[in-house]
Scaffold this motif. Sequence first.
Motif, PDB file in Angstrom:
ATOM      1  N   GLU A  98      86.507  35.935  27.595  1.00  0.00           N
ATOM      2  CA  GLU A  98      87.431  35.259  26.669  1.00  0.00           C
ATOM      3  C   GLU A  98      87.139  35.584  25.210  1.00  0.00           C
ATOM      4  N   MET A  99      85.937  36.080  24.956  1.00  0.00           N
ATOM      5  CA  MET A  99      85.537  36.454  23.587  1.00  0.00           C
ATOM      6  C   MET A  99      85.884  35.351  22.587  1.00  0.00           C
ATOM      7  N   ARG A 100      85.473  34.134  22.918  1.00  0.00           N
ATOM      8  CA  ARG A 100      85.738  32.988  22.043  1.00  0.00           C
ATOM      9  C   ARG A 100      85.004  33.145  20.715  1.00  0.00           C
ATOM     10  N   ASP A 101      85.638  32.720  19.639  1.00  0.00           N
ATOM     11  CA  ASP A 101      85.017  32.806  18.325  1.00  0.00           C
ATOM     12  C   ASP A 101      83.752  31.952  18.290  1.00  0.00           C
ATOM     13  N   MET A 102      82.666  32.537  17.773  1.00  0.00           N
ATOM     14  CA  MET A 102      81.377  31.848  17.809  1.00  0.00           C
ATOM     15  C   MET A 102      81.368  30.617  16.900  1.00  0.00           C
ATOM     16  N   ASP A 103      82.268  30.566  15.918  1.00  0.00           N
ATOM     17  CA  ASP A 103      82.322  29.398  15.027  1.00  0.00           C
ATOM     18  C   ASP A 103      83.290  28.336  15.540  1.00  0.00           C
ATOM     19  N   THR A 104      84.504  28.757  15.934  1.00  0.00           N
ATOM     20  CA  THR A 104      85.547  27.769  16.257  1.00  0.00           C
ATOM     21  C   THR A 104      85.711  27.514  17.744  1.00  0.00           C
ATOM     22  N   GLY A 105      85.245  28.443  18.609  1.00  0.00           N
ATOM     23  CA  GLY A 105      85.418  28.277  20.048  1.00  0.00           C
ATOM     24  C   GLY A 105      86.792  28.671  20.574  1.00  0.00           C
ATOM     25  N   GLU A 106      87.669  29.165  19.684  1.00  0.00           N
ATOM     26  CA  GLU A 106      89.017  29.594  20.110  1.00  0.00           C
ATOM     27  C   GLU A 106      88.925  30.874  20.947  1.00  0.00           C
ATOM     28  N   PRO A 107      89.778  31.005  21.985  1.00  0.00           N
ATOM     29  CA  PRO A 107      89.806  32.270  22.732  1.00  0.00           C
ATOM     30  C   PRO A 107      90.513  33.363  21.940  1.00  0.00           C
ATOM     31  N   ILE A 108      90.180  34.609  22.234  1.00  0.00           N
ATOM     32  CA  ILE A 108      90.677  35.717  21.407  1.00  0.00           C
ATOM     33  C   ILE A 108      92.178  35.922  21.548  1.00  0.00           C
ATOM     34  N   ALA A 109      92.751  35.386  22.630  1.00  0.00           N
ATOM     35  CA  ALA A 109      94.192  35.543  22.840  1.00  0.00           C
ATOM     36  C   ALA A 109      94.991  35.056  21.625  1.00  0.00           C
ATOM     37  N   SER A 110      94.442  34.061  20.898  1.00  0.00           N
ATOM     38  CA  SER A 110      95.188  33.495  19.771  1.00  0.00           C
ATOM     39  C   SER A 110      95.371  34.486  18.621  1.00  0.00           C
TER      40      SER A 110
END
Lengths: 104, 444
Positions: free
Chosen positions: B123-135
Motif C-alpha cells: 500500500e506504500m502508506r505515507d510514513m507521516d499521515t498513514g494515507e495509502p498511495i492510491a490517493s
Amino acid sequence: MKQPLSTVAHTRSGDKGDTSNIGVIALRPEYYPVILREVTPERVKAFFGDRVTGEVERFELPNLGAINLLLHGALGGGGTVSLRIDAQGKTYGAALLRMEIEID
Amino acid sequence: MIRIANGQGFWGDWLEAPVRLVDEGPIDFLVLDYLAEVTMSILQKQKQEDPALGYARDFPPLIGRLAARLRERNIKVVANAGGVNPVACARAVLAAAPGLKVAVVHGDDVFHRIDEFTGKGYEMRDMDTGEPIASIRPRILSANAYIGAFPLAEALDTGADVVIAGRSTDTALTLAPMVHRFGWRPDEYDKLAAGTIAGHIIECGAQCTGGNCQMDWQAIPDMANIGYPIIEAEADGSFTVTKHAKAGGRVHSDVVKEQLLYELGDPHRYMTPDCTADFTTIQLADTAPDRVRVTGIRGGARPPTLKLSISYTDGWKSIGTLVYSWPQALEKARAADRVVRQRLETLGLRFDEIHTEYFGYNACAGPAAPPNPDPPEIQLRIGVRGEDRRMVDRFTRELIPLVLNGPPGATGFGEGRPPVREIVAYWSALIPREEIETRVEVVA
C-alpha cells in the motif's frame, strides 16, 4: 535565578517534513542536569505557542550533554507546501535560547 | 587509514569547495551529495523533456576541471549526481574527462514500478499521515528507493575512478569507501554505524567545520576560506573529523555536536539501508586543534524495508510582499492584510490556506520572537495555496494596487507580481528490501 537558556546552552535546528528538530547542547557538563530539568516538552510547546500544532517529544543524549526536541506540526506543512519564510525551522533553535529558565 | 572528504552538502553548495579539498592537502575519496527530496522531481521532469538530462548538471564540468589532479593523486569520487539518469550523467563525465573509469549504480529508480508494487499488495502508506498511495497515484512525478553503501562499494570494487549513484542515502556516500577499502561485512553493525555517523557529520559540508555554527560564531577563523570536512577513517570503525590545515573554519567537539543533532529524530534508532545507528553511544574527544576523535559507536541490524522517496504535484502557491515604513509600520501592514483578505473574499477566491507573516516583527519565530512594539519597517508577506491555478494567479494581482489604494507608505514592489509555483510535495513509504535489486555498470 531566572536566566535565558542561552546562558547554559547552544542549539541547532532543522526539519523533517512538518516536524522541526532542535538540538540543545550544554555549554558545560554541569549545565546538562539544568537543561534536563528546565527544558521540558511542555514548556517548549508553551514557548512556541500556536507555532507548534502537534506534540513536542524529547530524547536525551547524555554522552553529548544534549537533548533532541521534536516539534511536530511546527512548519506549516513543511518543505515545499509551507508558506512560511522559515519552512525548515532553521531559526527555531536560536529562538528557543530566549526561553527563561531557573538556574541554580 | 583512509581520508574521505565531503565537497558538496547539497546541489547549489559552494563550487570551490571540492576543488580546494583536492588542492590543499591529502584525501583519498571525494564524496559529493547533490540530491534533496524535491530534486528528484525536477530531474524527472527534465528527463521527460529531454532523455539526455535528469542528472546534476554541475557534476560533469567539475570532474572535467579536476580530472588531471584526481588521476595524479589517485583520488576516487563518489556522488549521487546521477539523479534519475545516471548513465547520461556518466556519459557527460566521460565527455568532460576522457580516460577516467566511471561506474554507475542502477536500481533505485522505481518510477515505473509503482503499479507493480500496488499489484503485489504493497500500500506504500505515507510514513507521516498513514494515507495509502492510491490517493496520489495520478499525481506522482518521481519515485526512488534510498539505497545504501554496499552497492556503491561494489562500484568502487570495479576500480572505478568515479562512482555515480541516483538516490543513495547521504550517509552511504561516506560509508561506501570504508566498506570498499576495509572489507566490512553487512553484519558488522558497529562499524557500519560508525561509518554512517561519520557520513552524518560530513553530509552537510561545512556545517561541521564552522558554518551555520552558533557556538562562538563570531570567532570562527577565516570563514571566507572555510574548509570542508575530512574523515580520517580507521578499519576498526573509529575516526577523526578534521579539515585541511590552511583552510578556514574550525573543527571542535562543540561544532561536531551541533551537526550530530542536525535533522536528527530518535537518537537510538537512526535507520539507514545499512544499519541502525545509536547516537547515544558516540564519544567525542578534542585531540588537537581542528581534530575531533570519534569512538565507541554501537549499532544494530539493518531494517527489513527500504524507504521510498516519492514526489507528487499538490496544487499551486504564490507568496507576495510589500514593505511598510515607520510610523505605525506594523499597524499599516496589518491593515493591508485585512484589505487583501476582504478583496479575495469579495472576488470569491477560495484557497486551502492564506498565510500572513510580518517580516521584521515575528515571521521566523512567531510567539517566541522578542518583543518589538514599534519596528521601523515591516515586510508584509502574504502567501496562498490551492488546487486552482487561476485563483492563485488572480491573487498575485491583489498586492501591488495597495501601493496606491491601501495604507500609506508602501514600497518594495519593484519585482512586480509574485510568481506562481507548482507545489511538489513529498511522500515517504516503505517497501521490502528484496524488491529493490541494484546493479553496477561500468560505462564505456
